[in-house]
Design a protein around this motif. Structure first.
Motif, PDB file in Angstrom:
ATOM      1  N   GLU A 189     -10.721   5.538   1.893  1.00 54.32           N
ATOM      2  CA  GLU A 189      -9.935   6.698   1.852  1.00 54.32           C
ATOM      3  C   GLU A 189     -10.733   7.980   0.982  1.00 54.32           C
ATOM      4  N   ALA A 190     -11.247   7.495   0.100  1.00 51.47           N
ATOM      5  CA  ALA A 190     -11.807   8.440  -0.921  1.00 51.47           C
ATOM      6  C   ALA A 190     -13.087   9.370  -0.099  1.00 51.47           C
ATOM      7  N   ARG A 191     -13.813   8.802   0.874  1.00 58.46           N
ATOM      8  CA  ARG A 191     -14.904   9.429   1.210  1.00 58.46           C
ATOM      9  C   ARG A 191     -14.849   9.763   2.694  1.00 58.46           C
ATOM     10  N   THR A 192     -13.731   9.647   3.498  1.00 58.04           N
ATOM     11  CA  THR A 192     -13.730  10.001   4.697  1.00 58.04           C
ATOM     12  C   THR A 192     -12.746  11.239   5.047  1.00 58.04           C
ATOM     13  N   ALA A 193     -12.897  11.841   6.112  1.00 54.55           N
ATOM     14  CA  ALA A 193     -11.922  12.875   6.687  1.00 54.55           C
ATOM     15  C   ALA A 193     -10.683  11.946   7.243  1.00 54.55           C
ATOM     16  N   HIS A 194      -9.548  12.533   6.896  1.00 55.11           N
ATOM     17  CA  HIS A 194      -8.367  11.680   7.250  1.00 55.11           C
ATOM     18  C   HIS A 194      -7.877  11.903   8.749  1.00 55.11           C
ATOM     19  N   ASN A 195      -8.836  11.762   9.829  1.00 53.60           N
ATOM     20  CA  ASN A 195      -8.647  12.064  10.969  1.00 53.60           C
ATOM     21  C   ASN A 195      -7.983  10.811  11.669  1.00 53.60           C
ATOM     22  N   TYR A 196      -7.752   9.841  10.908  1.00 52.50           N
ATOM     23  CA  TYR A 196      -7.287   8.541  11.446  1.00 52.50           C
ATOM     24  C   TYR A 196      -6.018   8.021  10.229  1.00 52.50           C
ATOM     25  N   HIS A 197      -5.174   7.092  10.756  1.00 55.02           N
ATOM     26  CA  HIS A 197      -4.189   6.735   9.493  1.00 55.02           C
ATOM     27  C   HIS A 197      -4.200   5.202   9.815  1.00 55.02           C
ATOM     28  N   PRO A 198      -5.416   4.529   9.450  1.00 56.79           N
ATOM     29  CA  PRO A 198      -5.487   3.090   9.726  1.00 56.79           C
ATOM     30  C   PRO A 198      -4.424   2.210   8.954  1.00 56.79           C
ATOM     31  N   LEU A 199      -4.089   1.078   9.588  1.00 59.32           N
ATOM     32  CA  LEU A 199      -3.432   0.087   8.828  1.00 59.32           C
ATOM     33  C   LEU A 199      -4.203  -0.159   7.607  1.00 59.32           C
TER      34      LEU A 199
ATOM     35  N   THR B 253     -10.453  -7.686 -12.174  1.00 53.83           N
ATOM     36  CA  THR B 253      -9.105  -7.322 -12.590  1.00 53.83           C
ATOM     37  C   THR B 253      -7.924  -7.809 -11.937  1.00 53.83           C
ATOM     38  N   GLY B 254      -8.124  -8.478 -10.856  1.00 55.65           N
ATOM     39  CA  GLY B 254      -7.041  -9.296 -10.069  1.00 55.65           C
ATOM     40  C   GLY B 254      -6.770  -8.338  -8.831  1.00 55.65           C
ATOM     41  N   THR B 255      -7.474  -7.156  -8.728  1.00 62.35           N
ATOM     42  CA  THR B 255      -7.336  -6.549  -7.560  1.00 62.35           C
ATOM     43  C   THR B 255      -7.979  -7.172  -6.331  1.00 62.35           C
ATOM     44  N   SER B 256      -7.217  -7.189  -5.228  1.00 61.98           N
ATOM     45  CA  SER B 256      -7.984  -7.851  -3.914  1.00 61.98           C
ATOM     46  C   SER B 256      -8.911  -6.839  -3.467  1.00 61.98           C
ATOM     47  N   MET B 257      -9.776  -7.441  -2.727  1.00 64.01           N
ATOM     48  CA  MET B 257     -11.166  -6.647  -2.098  1.00 64.01           C
ATOM     49  C   MET B 257     -10.404  -5.817  -1.250  1.00 64.01           C
ATOM     50  N   THR B 258      -9.379  -6.064  -0.337  1.00 62.72           N
ATOM     51  CA  THR B 258      -8.402  -5.209   0.584  1.00 62.72           C
ATOM     52  C   THR B 258      -8.271  -3.677  -0.317  1.00 62.72           C
ATOM     53  N   THR B 259      -7.523  -4.013  -1.241  1.00 66.42           N
ATOM     54  CA  THR B 259      -7.025  -2.860  -2.054  1.00 66.42           C
ATOM     55  C   THR B 259      -8.278  -1.833  -2.400  1.00 66.42           C
ATOM     56  N   THR B 260      -9.347  -2.400  -2.989  1.00 64.65           N
ATOM     57  CA  THR B 260     -10.349  -1.619  -3.251  1.00 64.65           C
ATOM     58  C   THR B 260     -11.119  -1.006  -2.144  1.00 64.65           C
ATOM     59  N   GLU B 261     -11.191  -1.812  -1.010  1.00 65.53           N
ATOM     60  CA  GLU B 261     -11.956  -1.094   0.056  1.00 65.53           C
ATOM     61  C   GLU B 261     -11.148  -0.138   0.784  1.00 65.53           C
ATOM     62  N   VAL B 262      -9.777  -0.363   0.765  1.00 67.59           N
ATOM     63  CA  VAL B 262      -8.854   0.587   1.278  1.00 67.59           C
ATOM     64  C   VAL B 262      -9.188   2.055   0.469  1.00 67.59           C
ATOM     65  N   GLU B 263      -9.015   1.926  -0.691  1.00 67.46           N
ATOM     66  CA  GLU B 263      -9.215   3.081  -1.998  1.00 67.46           C
ATOM     67  C   GLU B 263     -10.565   3.838  -1.340  1.00 67.46           C
ATOM     68  N   ARG B 264     -11.614   2.873  -1.263  1.00 70.74           N
ATOM     69  CA  ARG B 264     -12.958   3.491  -1.150  1.00 70.74           C
ATOM     70  C   ARG B 264     -13.006   4.299   0.037  1.00 70.74           C
TER      71      ARG B 264
END
Ligand SMILES: *Cc1c(COP(=O)(O)O)cnc(C)c1O
Length: 407
Positions: free
Chosen positions: A20-30, A7-18
């Protein structure tokens, strides 16, 4: 090189979304997704290279994939990885003896994470207080400093003064007294007959690389000796070469009663922490009174032993001191050009960014866009802690990028 999906989405975008979807947000990573590391450089899933100026909060003092450390880990992985402390393994004695020698102390108590080592120092200090100093049962008090960071367990966050770290996690363990960091008179005044220990960072890392006034650590040592109070130095982030000496306490020629170590002790491979002290203090622990399933495991000991051997030559400490002078000169030139102040000790800097330029987070995002990874601490302060193996050219290049994002 850039790897993209259909789809033209970079691996980074996909992996960031994945992520964030399945972790507690106790960090705010770059929003960077790393896949490979070597020396001071990391590569992300899209093949983009980044200079690592955080080094895992000093857990990666020797850089990524150091051949000696990877070699020691591989060799041990093929032989024996875990026994528990119910049995003795053949990598244990060498590690403990080498670490004890590095610290000039008799005994080592190995644990895993930094917070566990701090908890260990607290327990040992209390027991020493009751059994050796003669403090009445359950009356022991420990002095800590404002702005401290010693980890994330319930007891430890209970004596933090950072609302994010503390709020919502009570009720807390009693027995701690907080005094302003760097104020020797306040510390002296807070000591009572029931005080068993002073627990401080010789330089406050999370606080923004806060260096106490010259003479403070010597003063703490003198007061502790005079008042019969243990000096427990949390060298988890400051120690093991980062400041240009083996320990940050070395800058004032001070030897604490307990060294609390972690982060770089695990060579960036496994969590390894330890409390190191003499028999008259650590000897208060008897079988069954403290422990950890993974503490002092064969893999941890093999890696930790290699770390200690690498530090024993002093070359990494010298390198941190020399590169630190370059860092200092470069930062001095940036004062008034986006930087309002900074603190440097060895290859370690806390940099206060002019709030008009942006928050620390925004500056780190701009650095990331230029291929440099760093982390803000509080508000507009950035901490730089490059791997001690970084090349001089790479260090200059990294600071060039900082200078560029500050305009
Ligand atoms: C990181 C750190 C700790 C906690 O170590 P963890 O391994 O994250 O539990 C404790 N003290 C200091 C000074 C630290 O920098």
């Amino acid at each position: 090189m850039s790897i993209t999906t259909g789809t033209g989405t970079s691996m980074t975008t996909t992996e960031v979304e994945r992520a964030e979807a399945r972790t507690a947000h106790n960090y705010h990573p770059l929003p960077v997704v790393l896949a490979h590391g070597e020396g001071a450089w990391m590569t992300d899933v899209d093949g983009k290279r980044f200079l690592d100026l955080l080094a895992g909060y000093s857990a990666l003092n020797f850089g990524h994939s150091h051949p000696r450390l990877i070699g020691a880990a591989h060799a041990q992985l093929d032989k024996l990885t875990l026994t528990s402390r119910a049995f003795i393994h053949d990598a244990f004695a060498d590690f403990c003896a080498a670490l004890g020698d590095l610290c000039g102390k008799e005994l080592v108590l190995p644990m895993n994470t930094g917070a566990e080592a701090v908890e260990t120092a607290i327990k040992v200090s209390r027991k020493w207080g009751y059994e050796v100093k003669g403090v009445p049962a359950d009356q022991a008090r420990i002095i800590v400093a404002s702005g401290n960071f010693h980890g994330r367990t319930t007891t430890i966050v209970g004596f933090s003064d950072d609302p994010d770290a503390r709020d919502g996690f009570g009720p807390f363990t009693p027995g701690f007294d907080t005094v302003p960091y760097g104020d020797l008179a306040a510390l002296e005044a807070a000591i009572t007959p029931n005080t068993v220990a002073v627990l401080i960072e010789p330089i406050q890392g999370e606080g923004g690389v806060v260096i106490p006034p010259e003479g403070y650590l010597r003063g703490v040592r003198e007061v502790c000796t005079r008042e019969r109070v243990l000096f427990a130095a949390d060298e988890i982030q400051a120690g093991l070469g980062r400041t240009g000496r083996t320990f940050a306490c070395d800058h004032e020629g001070v030897v604490p009663d307990l060294y609390v170590l972690g982060k770089a002790l695990g060579g960036g491979i496994v969590p390894v922490s330890a409390v190191v002290g003499n028999r008259d203090v650590l000897g208060v622990l008897k079988p069954g009174q403290h422990g950890s399933t993974f503490g002092g495991n064969p893999l941890a000991c093999a890696v930790g032993h290699e770390v200690v051997q690498m530090l024993a030559t002093g070359e990494h400490q010298t390198r941190a001191a020399e590169l630190g002078e370059i860092l200092r000169e470069r930062l001095e030139a940036l004062v008034g050009k986006g930087i309002v102040g900074f603190r440097v000790r060895g290859l370690w800097a806390g940099i206060d960014i002019d709030p008009a330029i942006g928050t620390g987070r925004e500056v780190c995002e701009r650095l990331m866009a230029r291929g440099v990874l760093a982390k803000d601490t509080h508000g507009s302060t950035i901490r730089l802690a490059p791997p001690l193996v970084i090349s001089e050219d790479d260090l200059h290049w990294g600071i060039d990028q900082l200078a560029a994002v500050l305009v």
